[in-house]
Design an enzyme around this catalytic site. Structure first.
Site, mmCIF file in Angstrom:
data_model
loop_
_atom_site.group_PDB
_atom_site.id
_atom_site.type_symbol
_atom_site.label_atom_id
_atom_site.label_comp_id
_atom_site.label_asym_id
_atom_site.label_seq_id
_atom_site.Cartn_x
_atom_site.Cartn_y
_atom_site.Cartn_z
ATOM 1 N N CYS A 212 0.810 -1.205 0.000
ATOM 2 C CA CYS A 212 0.000 0.000 0.000
ATOM 3 C C CYS A 212 0.842 1.253 0.000
ATOM 4 O O CYS A 212 1.982 1.258 0.443
ATOM 5 C CB CYS A 212 -0.890 0.058 1.255
ATOM 6 S SG CYS A 212 -2.002 -1.322 1.387
ATOM 7 N N GLY B 135 1.192 -0.228 -4.976
ATOM 8 C CA GLY B 135 -0.066 -0.965 -4.991
ATOM 9 C C GLY B 135 -0.825 -0.648 -6.253
ATOM 10 O O GLY B 135 -1.080 0.517 -6.537
ATOM 11 N N ASN C 9 -1.230 1.765 5.618
ATOM 12 C CA ASN C 9 -0.182 0.928 5.033
ATOM 13 C C ASN C 9 0.419 0.102 6.168
ATOM 14 O O ASN C 9 0.977 0.681 7.098
ATOM 15 C CB ASN C 9 0.889 1.820 4.382
ATOM 16 C CG ASN C 9 2.094 1.035 3.869
ATOM 17 O OD1 ASN C 9 3.185 1.569 3.783
ATOM 18 N ND2 ASN C 9 1.898 -0.221 3.522
ATOM 19 N N GLY C 10 0.280 -1.185 6.100
ATOM 20 C CA GLY C 10 0.792 -2.054 7.154
ATOM 21 C C GLY C 10 -0.131 -3.232 7.335
ATOM 22 O O GLY C 10 -0.979 -3.501 6.478
ATOM 23 N N TYR D 29 14.135 -2.926 -2.188
ATOM 24 C CA TYR D 29 13.285 -3.053 -3.377
ATOM 25 C C TYR D 29 12.033 -2.178 -3.391
ATOM 26 O O TYR D 29 11.705 -1.602 -4.417
ATOM 27 C CB TYR D 29 12.862 -4.523 -3.544
ATOM 28 C CG TYR D 29 11.903 -4.754 -4.677
ATOM 29 C CD1 TYR D 29 12.313 -4.603 -5.998
ATOM 30 C CD2 TYR D 29 10.573 -5.097 -4.440
ATOM 31 C CE1 TYR D 29 11.422 -4.797 -7.058
ATOM 32 C CE2 TYR D 29 9.677 -5.297 -5.483
ATOM 33 C CZ TYR D 29 10.107 -5.145 -6.784
ATOM 34 O OH TYR D 29 9.238 -5.319 -7.812
#
Ligand code: SF4
Length: 484
Positions: A16, A42, A117-118, A257
């Protein structure tokens, strides 16, 4: 099922990206631009929720930001000078419109929208308790647990109810929330997922990565600190630290990455870190070769670092097509096998008869590495020595990263020699965990209190995996998915 990465299922995927702005004209147009810059985080769905001082407005859809938020009428409907947005892959919960964020609820205190996000690693346990107390869930997303905990908290102010909710959740979260009282941004006590703060004129912005600030012309102020909660409202900006201090452990894979190389994550240039990882790799795992060749695009900065350290020329021995991807329909197995050539093609005029050092950021399943090594051999390469700019990925991530189950991780099944046999390279080597930490500017990994989350390499999970330990990883509601 349309997919956005038809041949990238051999990568870990960040799940996300979030973006929010308070106090700006055309706030939702700025959010759409910011989300566009975070699209790599995302690609299955996107959403924006705005507040116009009286009402909230929301638009959520499956697919990319462009295509959903490039229409004037949609942006005009998302009125107001405060707005938050989200891009996502599906993780917890099935891919369905009702799981697309920002999630929104009418609480007793008014509207509450959240972009997350998580991953809440005790979401299933909390959900069970909330269900027993009468909460009715509308989605299968772990994020909805936060909304119900806020709604049912007995504290008086919204801020106290929010803090009460966060104190009950375990896991990784960078949150941007929109309420009629202000915008709230916060990061979990270990700071696992990134979140930065910026300024655009008099407006404040929160975003997963600095690249989203750059794209909208905002100035980077700083990272939201682990365990910090910031409220922006008509009264200005206030920072709170409601949790007991803990040693932060941000995700080291952001630097390997996930993040774009032009982002600054927790004060470090991602591009510079990746080059330094390549230099460590060259020092730890030298090999005689004619060229250093990256697997584009993710292997490029580490390959530059390897080439500069080793003195071996950097060359583009593989050319990537930038037109493969969006809503590409997965072909059947026979055609799918050709996919790697659709995305990557060997530069045969350059590499025929040459010894190559091939650099990639990671090996997950190993299927892409196998095909790329074979492609280089078919194009006439004399030797292919693969070097990987991260340690072997041996463990799954439970903090909102799409990792194949452990059984499908090549490094969980094989040692390095066996992996080399599998991908059919002339040699294979990975940067060491201490080499990775050195590239991050640390002397070495502190085994007692590691400076980062590195669980996918070490299995040392910094937050308890409550649901996974309970054997619960997702839920299924009985209503068939809405789609759009
Ligand atoms: S397990 Fe790996 S990908 Fe997940 S948060 Fe930790 S370092 Fe990042």
């Amino acid at each position: 099922m349309p997919t956005t990465h038809p041949f990238d299922d051999d990568k870990l995927r960040e799940e996300c990206g979030v973006f929010g702005i308070w106090g700006a004209e055309s706030a939702s147009a700025i959010v759409a631009l910011g989300l566009h810059a975070l699209q790599h985080r995302g690609q299955e769905a996107a959403g924006i929720t705005s507040w116009d001082g009286r009402l909230f407005h929301s638009h959520r859809a499956m697919g990319h930001v462009a295509g959903n938020f490039d229409k004037d009428d949609i942006i005009r409907r998302l009125a107001g000078d405060a707005s938050i947005g989200h891009v996502r892959y599906s993780t917890t919960g099935e891919t369905a419109l009702r799981n697309v964020q920002p999630l929104f609820a009418e609480l007793a205190s008014g509207g509450f929208a959240v972009a997350h996000n998580g991953n809440i690693s005790n979401a299933m346990r909390l959900r069970g308790e909330l269900n027993r107390r009468g909460s009715i869930f509308q989605s299968t997303s772990d994020t909805e647990v936060i909304i119900h905990l806020v709604a049912t908290s007995t504290y008086r102010t919204l801020l106290d109810r929010f803090i009460d909710a966060l104190k009950q959740v375990e896991g990784a979260y960078s949150l941007v929330c929109l309420t009629s009282e202000g915008m709230i941004a916060c990061r979990d006590p270990l700071g696992i997922r990134p979140l930065v703060m910026g300024r655009l004129g008099d407006s404040y912005i929160f975003a997963s990565e600095t690249v989203a600030l750059d794209v909208v012309g905002a100035t980077y102020i700083r990272s939201v600190e682990p365990g910090e909660l910031i409220i922006v409202s008509a009264k200005g900006l206030r920072s709170h630290r409601p949790f007991a201090p803990r040693r932060p452990r941000p995700c080291i894979f952001e630097h390997v990455y996930f993040s774009r190389p032009d982002s600054i994550v927790d004060g470090s240039s991602v591009y510079s870190v990746r080059k330094r990882i390549g230099a460590e790799l060259a020092r730890e795992n030298p090999v005689e070769a004619d060229f250093v060749v990256p697997v584009p695009d993710s292997g490029v900065p580490a390959a530059i670092g390897y080439a500069q350290e080793s003195g071996i020329p950097f060359e583009l021995g593989i050319i990537r097509s930038h037109y493969v991807g969006r809503t590409f329909i997965q072909p059947g197995d026979a055609v799918r096998h050709l996919g790697v050539k659709l995305k990557h093609n060997a530069n045969s005029a350059l590499i025929a008869g040459k010894k190559l050092v091939l650099i990639d950021d990671s090996i997950v399943r190993g299927t892409t590495s196998l095909k790329i090594v074979q492609m280089l051999r078919d194009a006439g390469a004399r030797e292919v020595h693969m070097r990987i700019a991260s340690p072997p990925t041996r463990h799954s991530c439970f903090y909102r990263v799409d990792t194949p189950e452990r059984a499908k991780l090549l490094a969980a099944q094989m040692n390095v020699a066996e992996m080399n046999d599998y991908i059919k390279a002339d040699s294979l080597a990975f940067v060491s965990i201490d080499g990775l930490y050195r590239a991050m500017g640390q002397g070495r990994r502190d085994p007692v209190g590691p400076q980062f989350c590195d669980a996918c390499f070490t299995g040392d999970y910094p937050i308890p995996l409550v649901d996974a330990d309970d054997g619960k990883v997702s839920v299924q509601l009985s209503l068939l998915a809405e789609t759009a």
